[in-house]
Motif scaffolding. Structure first.
Motif, short mmCIF file in Angstrom:
data_model
loop_
_atom_site.label_atom_id
_atom_site.label_comp_id
_atom_site.label_asym_id
_atom_site.label_seq_id
_atom_site.Cartn_x
_atom_site.Cartn_y
_atom_site.Cartn_z
N SER A 153 5.09 3.42 0.51
CA SER A 153 4.98 2.17 -0.24
C SER A 153 5.03 2.47 -1.74
O SER A 153 4.74 1.58 -2.55
CB SER A 153 3.67 1.44 0.12
N ASP A 183 6.62 -2.34 -7.46
CA ASP A 183 5.77 -2.84 -8.55
C ASP A 183 4.45 -3.36 -8.01
O ASP A 183 3.44 -3.41 -8.72
CB ASP A 183 6.49 -3.92 -9.38
N GLN A 184 4.42 -3.73 -6.72
CA GLN A 184 3.19 -4.11 -6.05
C GLN A 184 3.38 -3.92 -4.55
O GLN A 184 4.35 -4.44 -3.98
CB GLN A 184 2.82 -5.56 -6.35
N ALA A 185 2.49 -3.17 -3.91
CA ALA A 185 2.70 -2.81 -2.51
C ALA A 185 2.30 -3.90 -1.53
O ALA A 185 2.85 -3.97 -0.43
CB ALA A 185 1.92 -1.53 -2.19
N ASN A 186 1.34 -4.75 -1.90
CA ASN A 186 0.81 -5.74 -0.96
C ASN A 186 0.77 -7.13 -1.57
O ASN A 186 0.60 -7.29 -2.78
CB ASN A 186 -0.62 -5.35 -0.54
N GLU A 187 0.90 -8.14 -0.70
CA GLU A 187 0.72 -9.53 -1.10
C GLU A 187 -0.70 -9.95 -0.79
O GLU A 187 -1.40 -9.31 0.00
CB GLU A 187 1.71 -10.43 -0.35
N ASN A 188 -1.14 -11.04 -1.39
CA ASN A 188 -2.50 -11.51 -1.17
C ASN A 188 -2.63 -12.33 0.11
O ASN A 188 -3.73 -12.47 0.65
CB ASN A 188 -2.96 -12.36 -2.36
N THR A 196 10.76 -5.62 0.57
CA THR A 196 10.52 -4.69 -0.54
C THR A 196 11.74 -4.59 -1.45
O THR A 196 11.62 -4.07 -2.57
CB THR A 196 10.17 -3.28 -0.02
N SER A 226 11.02 -5.80 -4.77
CA SER A 226 9.90 -5.19 -5.49
C SER A 226 10.13 -3.74 -5.88
O SER A 226 9.33 -3.15 -6.60
CB SER A 226 8.63 -5.29 -4.63
N ASP A 239 11.24 -0.66 -7.88
CA ASP A 239 11.43 -0.43 -9.32
C ASP A 239 12.26 0.84 -9.52
O ASP A 239 11.74 1.94 -9.42
CB ASP A 239 10.07 -0.28 -10.00
N SER A 248 10.96 3.75 -11.67
CA SER A 248 9.67 4.37 -11.34
C SER A 248 9.81 5.89 -11.33
O SER A 248 10.78 6.44 -10.80
CB SER A 248 9.19 3.88 -9.97
#
Length: 425
Positions: A92, A96-101, A110, A113, A115, A118
């Protein structure tokens, strides 16, 4: 010569050079001949003083007595080891962010998301990784779908190897949810999905019976789960604890899913059960744990890859950038060999097996005719800490050269000696 272990400092210092330029790829040539001192094919026995013929980015022949065409561009690697590039079956990193809320988001990808700038990708290329499946993290029940990329390219499109590959299911409860509630939420989702599909099929059958056109499409938020049920996607089921493993196997059997288990460190306790299920697994980056024997009260070392290897489970390693050893696939494989795993199997666990798990073994994972010319040029044995990745080739293109890696050179420069201030009095 500085050993590869000096790279322990890379995670700290390379960030400081994150705005620098990476190595420019060498031009792609139509016909190549690689003369190698040793070829680790993975597909069979090692070849000493061998030749690999490459044409249009694909391997045409490999062997000790392969004739080099007169019009081939020759790459000299007689003092080096050539082997397939490393493959990561689950990560993962690079997002830029591995998980959603939200707890159930199987419809996200992915792809949106990743990058490309990176430092994870730059480090991966430097470390010999040529492909990876990037999936959502473990904090979301249905986390979404993944994408296979190479760690090279200015855009996600340029990095892409295969899109829409794998769907993450995490059995690790989140946001103060109990395991009982977490599993109930999954069962409720699958029950609702079943009801939706039955109703969809009923409407479709009614339209056919009435000879009316039926152009209704599956709800886009449910399409990936439908593809999962139809085996168009592989379920990567994360098990945080050994107690999660029976639940993961239950999910696989109940819904008939193509499945790869992604395991936490505690899951070695379920090795026999996993072996019986014949499911492939991705091991946690922490390969050695210590456990207190309740009878003797003594600390016992548990070598996780040795336990799974003995049980007959096919597995792949994965990386973790938080600690030195866990960052490198070669280190993971070397640790397993140190504790009794067969060398050939350890090398397959960082090349061929992960390629199989993510469905690209027809292209990657071994050096043999018909596969993509994606390989590493090493200064020595891949499991030797003194060896370096000297060059990396992807589809016949040299995309990394250690001699041109300015950031690595900067990292390994001797420290500047501080001079004592002169006394001006």
């Amino acid at each position: 010569m500085k050993s590869r272990s000096h790279i322990i400092f890379a995670s700290v210092f390379l960030i400081a050079f994150a705005t620098g330029s990476m190595v420019h790829a060498a031009p792609v040539r139509k016909k190549l001949a690689i003369e190698a001192g040793r070829i680790i094919t993975i597909a069979g026995k090692d070849i000493k003083n061998g030749v690999i013929l490459v044409e249009d980015g694909a391997i045409k022949a490999v062997g000790a007595d392969v004739e080099i065409p007169w019009d081939a561009f020759v790459i000299e690697a007689k003092d080096q080891v050539v082997m397939p590039g490393f493959v990561i079956a689950h990560t993962s990193s690079g997002l830029d962010q591995a998980n959603e809320n939200m707890p159930e988001v199987p419809f996200i990808s992915t792809f949106d998301s990743i990058d490309p700038v990176s430092t994870f990708f730059e480090d991966s290329l430097r470390d010999g990784v040529v492909a990876m499946l990037i999936l959502p993290g473990n904090n979301t029940l249905l986390g979404g779908t993944g994408n296979i990329v190479k760690p090279y390219g200015r855009t996600v499109e340029a990095m892409l190897v295969k899109r829409y590959k794998g769907l993450k299911i995490s059995l690790q409860p989140s946001r103060n949810t109990s395991r009982m509630g977490h599993m109930q939420r999954f069962r409720r989702y699958m029950s609702d999905l079943k009801d939706y599909l039955e109703e969809y099929e009923r409407r479709k059958a009614d339209a056919e019976e009435e000879k009316k056109p039926f152009d209704e499409e599956i709800d886009v938020t449910k399409q990936s789960m439908v593809d999962l049920l139809n085996k168009k996607l592989t379920a990567f089921i994360y098990c945080d604890r050994a107690a999660d493993v029976p639940k993961a196997i239950e999910i696989q059997k109940t819904h008939g899913l193509k499945t790869v288990l992604v395991l936490g460190t505690d899951c070695y306790k379920a090795a026999r059960l996993i072996a019986k299920s014949k499911l492939p697994v991705v091991l946690d980056p922490q390969l050695i744990v210590w456990e207190t024997n309740e009878q003797t009260n003594e600390e016992e070392m548990k070598v996780i890859p040795a336990i799974f290897h003995k049980a007959g489970v096919k597995f792949a390693f994965q990386t973790d950038t938080s600690q030195y050893g866990r960052r490198y696939l070669w280190y993971q494989a070397a640790t397993a060999v140190k504790h009794g795993m067969k060398r050939d199997e350890a090398l397959k666990s960082i090349t061929l097996y992960p390629a199989q798990f993510i469905g690209v073994d027809n292209r990657l994972g071994s050096i043999e005719a018909g596969k993509e010319a994606t390989m590493l040029f090493l200064t020595g044995d891949p499991l030797d800490a003194g060896s370096w990745v000297d060059r990396t080739m992807i589809a016949g293109e040299i995309v990394y050269e250690r001699a041109k890696d300015d950031r690595l050179k900067k990292l390994l420069e001797p420290p500047i000696e501080m001079q004592e201030p002169k006394d001006t009095d």
